[in-house]
Design a protein around this motif. Structure first.
Motif, PDB file in Angstrom:
ATOM      1  N   ALA A 121       3.178 -12.023   9.241  1.00  0.00           N
ATOM      2  CA  ALA A 121       3.569 -10.626   9.044  1.00  0.00           C
ATOM      3  C   ALA A 121       2.746  -9.943   7.966  1.00  0.00           C
ATOM      4  O   ALA A 121       2.591  -8.717   7.980  1.00  0.00           O
ATOM      5  N   SER A 122       2.216 -10.716   7.013  1.00  0.00           N
ATOM      6  CA  SER A 122       1.459 -10.111   5.912  1.00  0.00           C
ATOM      7  C   SER A 122       0.130  -9.533   6.368  1.00  0.00           C
ATOM      8  O   SER A 122      -0.489  -8.743   5.655  1.00  0.00           O
ATOM      9  N   THR A 123      -0.319  -9.905   7.564  1.00  0.00           N
ATOM     10  CA  THR A 123      -1.590  -9.386   8.074  1.00  0.00           C
ATOM     11  C   THR A 123      -1.396  -8.150   8.946  1.00  0.00           C
ATOM     12  O   THR A 123      -2.386  -7.544   9.374  1.00  0.00           O
ATOM     13  N   LEU A 124      -0.139  -7.775   9.213  1.00  0.00           N
ATOM     14  CA  LEU A 124       0.137  -6.636  10.079  1.00  0.00           C
ATOM     15  C   LEU A 124       0.491  -5.403   9.254  1.00  0.00           C
ATOM     16  O   LEU A 124       0.997  -5.512   8.136  1.00  0.00           O
ATOM     17  N   ARG A 125       0.253  -4.242   9.826  1.00  0.00           N
ATOM     18  CA  ARG A 125       0.489  -2.976   9.126  1.00  0.00           C
ATOM     19  C   ARG A 125       1.841  -2.417   9.548  1.00  0.00           C
ATOM     20  O   ARG A 125       1.988  -1.876  10.634  1.00  0.00           O
ATOM     21  N   LYS A 126       2.826  -2.542   8.667  1.00  0.00           N
ATOM     22  CA  LYS A 126       4.157  -2.026   8.961  1.00  0.00           C
ATOM     23  C   LYS A 126       4.154  -0.506   8.852  1.00  0.00           C
ATOM     24  O   LYS A 126       3.448   0.058   8.026  1.00  0.00           O
ATOM     25  N   ARG A 127       4.966   0.131   9.681  1.00  0.00           N
ATOM     26  CA  ARG A 127       4.991   1.584   9.721  1.00  0.00           C
ATOM     27  C   ARG A 127       6.012   2.120   8.724  1.00  0.00           C
ATOM     28  O   ARG A 127       7.179   1.747   8.755  1.00  0.00           O
ATOM     29  N   VAL A 128       5.554   3.013   7.834  1.00  0.00           N
ATOM     30  CA  VAL A 128       6.368   3.520   6.732  1.00  0.00           C
ATOM     31  C   VAL A 128       6.362   5.041   6.757  1.00  0.00           C
ATOM     32  O   VAL A 128       5.305   5.669   6.856  1.00  0.00           O
ATOM     33  N   ALA A 129       7.545   5.646   6.664  1.00  0.00           N
ATOM     34  CA  ALA A 129       7.666   7.099   6.565  1.00  0.00           C
ATOM     35  C   ALA A 129       7.994   7.478   5.132  1.00  0.00           C
ATOM     36  O   ALA A 129       8.865   6.871   4.513  1.00  0.00           O
ATOM     37  N   VAL A 130       7.290   8.464   4.590  1.00  0.00           N
ATOM     38  CA  VAL A 130       7.507   8.929   3.222  1.00  0.00           C
ATOM     39  C   VAL A 130       8.106  10.325   3.272  1.00  0.00           C
ATOM     40  O   VAL A 130       7.510  11.244   3.838  1.00  0.00           O
ATOM     41  N   ALA A 155       1.151  13.061  -2.530  1.00  0.00           N
ATOM     42  CA  ALA A 155       0.228  12.198  -3.271  1.00  0.00           C
ATOM     43  C   ALA A 155       0.478  10.727  -2.948  1.00  0.00           C
ATOM     44  O   ALA A 155      -0.471   9.935  -2.816  1.00  0.00           O
ATOM     45  N   LEU A 156       1.744  10.331  -2.802  1.00  0.00           N
ATOM     46  CA  LEU A 156       2.055   8.952  -2.446  1.00  0.00           C
ATOM     47  C   LEU A 156       1.551   8.617  -1.042  1.00  0.00           C
ATOM     48  O   LEU A 156       1.031   7.520  -0.804  1.00  0.00           O
ATOM     49  N   VAL A 157       1.701   9.558  -0.109  1.00  0.00           N
ATOM     50  CA  VAL A 157       1.185   9.350   1.241  1.00  0.00           C
ATOM     51  C   VAL A 157      -0.316   9.089   1.191  1.00  0.00           C
ATOM     52  O   VAL A 157      -0.826   8.140   1.813  1.00  0.00           O
ATOM     53  N   ALA A 158      -1.037   9.926   0.451  1.00  0.00           N
ATOM     54  CA  ALA A 158      -2.492   9.782   0.368  1.00  0.00           C
ATOM     55  C   ALA A 158      -2.888   8.450  -0.265  1.00  0.00           C
ATOM     56  O   ALA A 158      -3.808   7.772   0.216  1.00  0.00           O
ATOM     57  N   ARG A 159      -2.202   8.066  -1.319  1.00  0.00           N
ATOM     58  CA  ARG A 159      -2.541   6.816  -2.006  1.00  0.00           C
ATOM     59  C   ARG A 159      -2.242   5.598  -1.124  1.00  0.00           C
ATOM     60  O   ARG A 159      -3.022   4.647  -1.094  1.00  0.00           O
ATOM     61  N   LEU A 160      -1.116   5.613  -0.431  1.00  0.00           N
ATOM     62  CA  LEU A 160      -0.772   4.496   0.449  1.00  0.00           C
ATOM     63  C   LEU A 160      -1.735   4.414   1.631  1.00  0.00           C
ATOM     64  O   LEU A 160      -2.115   3.316   2.067  1.00  0.00           O
ATOM     65  N   GLN A 161      -2.153   5.559   2.147  1.00  0.00           N
ATOM     66  CA  GLN A 161      -3.105   5.562   3.248  1.00  0.00           C
ATOM     67  C   GLN A 161      -4.455   5.010   2.817  1.00  0.00           C
ATOM     68  O   GLN A 161      -5.129   4.315   3.592  1.00  0.00           O
ATOM     69  N   GLN A 162      -4.849   5.296   1.591  1.00  0.00           N
ATOM     70  CA  GLN A 162      -6.131   4.805   1.084  1.00  0.00           C
ATOM     71  C   GLN A 162      -6.171   3.281   1.014  1.00  0.00           C
ATOM     72  O   GLN A 162      -7.221   2.665   1.174  1.00  0.00           O
ATOM     73  N   GLN A 163      -5.014   2.652   0.800  1.00  0.00           N
ATOM     74  CA  GLN A 163      -4.978   1.196   0.707  1.00  0.00           C
ATOM     75  C   GLN A 163      -5.143   0.525   2.061  1.00  0.00           C
ATOM     76  O   GLN A 163      -5.525  -0.645   2.140  1.00  0.00           O
ATOM     77  N   ALA A 307       4.107  -0.579  -6.235  1.00  0.00           N
ATOM     78  CA  ALA A 307       5.458  -1.118  -6.063  1.00  0.00           C
ATOM     79  C   ALA A 307       5.861  -1.125  -4.593  1.00  0.00           C
ATOM     80  O   ALA A 307       6.483  -2.080  -4.110  1.00  0.00           O
ATOM     81  N   VAL A 308       5.537  -0.059  -3.854  1.00  0.00           N
ATOM     82  CA  VAL A 308       5.859  -0.009  -2.429  1.00  0.00           C
ATOM     83  C   VAL A 308       5.116  -1.122  -1.689  1.00  0.00           C
ATOM     84  O   VAL A 308       5.694  -1.834  -0.852  1.00  0.00           O
ATOM     85  N   THR A 309       3.844  -1.282  -1.999  1.00  0.00           N
ATOM     86  CA  THR A 309       3.038  -2.318  -1.333  1.00  0.00           C
ATOM     87  C   THR A 309       3.607  -3.702  -1.602  1.00  0.00           C
ATOM     88  O   THR A 309       3.725  -4.535  -0.689  1.00  0.00           O
ATOM     89  N   ARG A 310       3.965  -3.982  -2.867  1.00  0.00           N
ATOM     90  CA  ARG A 310       4.541  -5.291  -3.207  1.00  0.00           C
ATOM     91  C   ARG A 310       5.880  -5.513  -2.518  1.00  0.00           C
ATOM     92  O   ARG A 310       6.172  -6.598  -2.020  1.00  0.00           O
ATOM     93  N   ALA A 311       6.714  -4.469  -2.506  1.00  0.00           N
ATOM     94  CA  ALA A 311       8.056  -4.610  -1.940  1.00  0.00           C
ATOM     95  C   ALA A 311       8.020  -4.937  -0.450  1.00  0.00           C
ATOM     96  O   ALA A 311       8.914  -5.623   0.051  1.00  0.00           O
ATOM     97  N   LEU A 312       6.989  -4.465   0.258  1.00  0.00           N
ATOM     98  CA  LEU A 312       6.930  -4.646   1.700  1.00  0.00           C
ATOM     99  C   LEU A 312       6.016  -5.784   2.132  1.00  0.00           C
ATOM    100  O   LEU A 312       5.977  -6.129   3.318  1.00  0.00           O
ATOM    101  N   ALA A 313       5.289  -6.365   1.186  1.00  0.00           N
ATOM    102  CA  ALA A 313       4.293  -7.376   1.539  1.00  0.00           C
ATOM    103  C   ALA A 313       4.914  -8.575   2.250  1.00  0.00           C
ATOM    104  O   ALA A 313       4.344  -9.115   3.197  1.00  0.00           O
ATOM    105  N   CYS A 314       6.084  -9.018   1.813  1.00  0.00           N
ATOM    106  CA  CYS A 314       6.703 -10.212   2.380  1.00  0.00           C
ATOM    107  C   CYS A 314       7.774  -9.906   3.409  1.00  0.00           C
ATOM    108  O   CYS A 314       8.444 -10.822   3.890  1.00  0.00           O
ATOM    109  N   GLN A 315       7.964  -8.634   3.722  1.00  0.00           N
ATOM    110  CA  GLN A 315       8.949  -8.292   4.740  1.00  0.00           C
ATOM    111  C   GLN A 315       8.413  -8.654   6.130  1.00  0.00           C
ATOM    112  O   GLN A 315       7.216  -8.575   6.386  1.00  0.00           O
ATOM    113  N   PRO A 316       9.273  -9.072   7.043  1.00  0.00           N
ATOM    114  CA  PRO A 316       8.806  -9.365   8.400  1.00  0.00           C
ATOM    115  C   PRO A 316       8.339  -8.101   9.109  1.00  0.00           C
ATOM    116  O   PRO A 316       8.736  -6.996   8.748  1.00  0.00           O
TER     117      PRO A 316
END
Length: 402
Positions: A121-130, A155-163, A307-316
């Motif tokens: 799951a860590s290699t897949l891109r989970k869909r997140v709404a902000v 700004a959070l949308v832009a930063r998360l998209q950049q990652q 923090a958002v990236t870390r919180a979701l990294a291990c989620q299925p």
């Protein structure tokens, strides 16, 4: 009074519990005004801290001093400890002192590090709404900050998209909470843990998670410091007034399937404010980081993004089933999420009971896997070894990769 905060202890669906351990932690609390429930909650929190320390979690403490006196203490545990199935197994009261013992399963939950690093799951891109981050006290706006809530979420949308680690959907014009001061405690049913709008919003946008929050404080330390009189200007010029501005935002991440919160943390900073200074008159606009306050707020936004990236990294990774035709199953996720032909997903039935239709749905493992053979950008389909009717798999059930 000290308050122990646990923003990184994630009670979640995280998989890959390697090298876990069942431990017991002890916590104590004083019973004040005969409020046993409050004391029990504080003792349980202290026991959770004890569990984390036993599991070698890192602890960071920041004390706040005013006039030589301790007025606040903030303790954070890093995301090295994951807690599952925490249960109070013993409770003892002696006078006004309450002691509880909590037993729980402990394992690593270090974001991209640790046990979930090798999880599929860590290699897949989970869909997140902000969604929007409304300002609780709009009167603190002005000076170009009236749209701070909208601009922070953008700004959070832009930063998360950049990652490029998540599929990020901007819903920045939508406000999730109806009662801002109490966010996120406004619920559809006080007996459930389901927030009013999360599940509906996630379903409409096809999101697995919803990121939202509020700006709790954006006020000046001393509003009178910016008077226009000669005396006011002289005092500012020689540093006799406090010209700083505060920024405090609360970030929340919700599971879009159940509406349950999976992460919550407050972020705050304070720095010198110059209304006429470079970039400080427009929140997150061009040159915003050129001012001291803007630079401090940009640092907070970077922390929120991480923090958002870390919180979701291990989620299925979860994908909704949109169609079942015999042994053929279609999912609402595809190549943009990282799915490829040959991927295998476990199929889970979503169940609700008539006596709790508004409650969180329960998932049951069918024991059947779906193998993808046709992947498009936004959907995919494949074959399962049995007819859907035999295992009762249907639309709105879930396919999961751990």
């Amino acid at each position: 009074m000290m308050r122990w905060l646990f923003p990184f202890l994630m009670l979640s669906l995280c998989a890959g519990i390697a090298d876990g351990a069942v431990l017991e932690g002890v916590g104590h609390a004083s019973i004040r005004d005969q409020n046993l429930d409050q004391a029990r909650a504080e003792a349980r929190q202290a026991a959770m801290r004890d569990l984390a320390l036993q599991y070698q979690a890192r602890v960071s403490t920041r004390d706040t001093m005013e006039n030589g006196e301790l007025v606040g203490s903030h303790t954070e545990l890093s995301a090295l400890a994951q807690v599952r199935n925490a249960t109070i197994v013993d409770e003892y009261q002696s006078g006004n002192l309450l002691r509880v013992i909590v037993r729980a399963e402990m394992s690593d939950a270090g974001g991209e590090a640790g046990s979930c690093q090798s999880a599929e799951a860590s290699t897949l891109r989970k869909r997140v709404a902000v969604t929007a981050f409304p300002v609780i006290r709009p009167e603190q706006g002005g000076d170009g900050l009236d749209e701070a809530g909208l601009q922070l979420s953008q700004a959070l949308v832009a930063r998360l998209q950049q990652q490029e680690r998540l599929q990020v959907l901007g819903a920045t014009s939508l406000q999730l909470f109806s009662n801002l001061p109490d966010a996120p405690t406004s619920r559809k049913n006080s007996a459930t843990n389901q927030l009013t709008n999360v599940v509906q919003l996630a379903r409409e946008l096809g999101a697995q998670f919803v990121v939202s929050g509020v700006i709790r404080d954006i006020g000046l330390a001393d509003p009178g410091a910016w008077g226009s009189s000669i005396l006011d200007r002289m005092q500012r010029s020689i540093g006799l007034t406090d010209t700083s501005r505060r920024f405090e935002a609360e970030l929340m991440v919700f599971d879009g399937f159940s509406g349950s919160p999976v992460f919550r943390q407050r972020f705050e900073t304070s720095a010198d404010w110059r209304p006429d200074g470079s970039g400080s008159g427009s929140f997150a606009g061009a040159g915003f980081g050129d001012s001291e306050w803007g630079s401090a707020v940009e640092g907070v936004m970077a922390d929120m993004t991480a923090a958002v990236t870390r919180a979701l990294a291990c989620q299925p990774f979860m994908a909704r089933i949109t169609r079942v035709d015999g042994q053929r199953v279609t999912l609402a996720s595809g190549a943009t999420a990282g799915l490829r032909p040959g991927d295998e997903l476990h199929l889970y039935r979503s169940q609700r009971y008539f006596d709790s239709l508004d409650g969180t749905p329960e998932l049951s493992d069918t024991g059947v896997t779906l193998t993808l053979d046709n992947v498009h950008p936004d959907f995919s389909n494949g074959q399962m070894p049995e007819e859907g009717g035999l295992i009762n798999v249907q639309r709105d059930d879930l396919a999961i990769i751990w």
